[in-house]
Design an enzyme around this catalytic site. Sequence first.
Site, mmCIF file in Angstrom:
data_model
loop_
_atom_site.group_PDB
_atom_site.id
_atom_site.type_symbol
_atom_site.label_atom_id
_atom_site.label_comp_id
_atom_site.label_asym_id
_atom_site.label_seq_id
_atom_site.Cartn_x
_atom_site.Cartn_y
_atom_site.Cartn_z
ATOM 1 N N ASP A 57 0.839 -1.191 0.000
ATOM 2 C CA ASP A 57 0.000 0.000 0.000
ATOM 3 C C ASP A 57 0.873 1.240 0.000
ATOM 4 O OD1 ASP A 57 -2.132 -1.733 0.242
ATOM 5 O OD2 ASP A 57 -2.430 -1.356 2.384
ATOM 6 N N MET A 58 0.379 2.304 -0.578
ATOM 7 C CA MET A 58 1.116 3.562 -0.604
ATOM 8 C C MET A 58 1.562 3.984 0.794
ATOM 9 S SD MET A 58 -0.232 7.202 -2.113
ATOM 10 C CE MET A 58 0.759 8.698 -2.047
#
Length: 215
Positions: A57-58
């Site tokens: 995930d970012m």
Amino acid sequence: MTPSADLVCLHADAALLLLDKPAGLLSVPGRGADKQDCASARAQSRWPDALIVHRLDMATSGLLLMARGAAMQRALSMAFASRGVRKRYIAIVAGHPAHDIGEIAQPLLTDWRQRPRQKITPEGKPSLTRWRVLAREHDAQGRPQTRLELEPVTGRTHQLRVHLQHIGHPMLGDALYADEATQARSARLLLHATELALTHPASGAALHWYSAPPF
């Protein structure tokens, strides 16, 4: 959130790359001109044959594996699919779990009305997370928090975040799944991909990497 550090390469050979991704950097390009800077693009600027194998995930920092070329991408993707890649994460969650170890087996499915959020539903894909308490702590305001080691046996989108929220221990700084008070306790999501181990797809050598969490 903007990346707090540059993308670091921990290992590079003819078959694969092992990168240490900072929080705030996408793994792959997103939609729009402002979302083209990402780990895969930065890697490809140096290694044009670099291909994504899995994603973080970012908001998550830590170890990200990439393949060199399509054949290695297939081999490494198969290793992930057959659970031949060992992954461990470190997270800091709100509260103190009642036990020192546990498992969370809850099926996950995309919440299409609130994408990219995921939800627990009987119609979802089987998902399993193992967790272990590393330390029971308190923050500067005296609020309980726990440092956990997490093992995602399956690799569903947002699996660790949804599963920990489900058992009442959301991750600090989680803008998607934590309540506002828990989200406000950290400027970033306190989740880090700390350990990755696999058999080298070309040489057969046992590979193991560790990245210390920056929190």
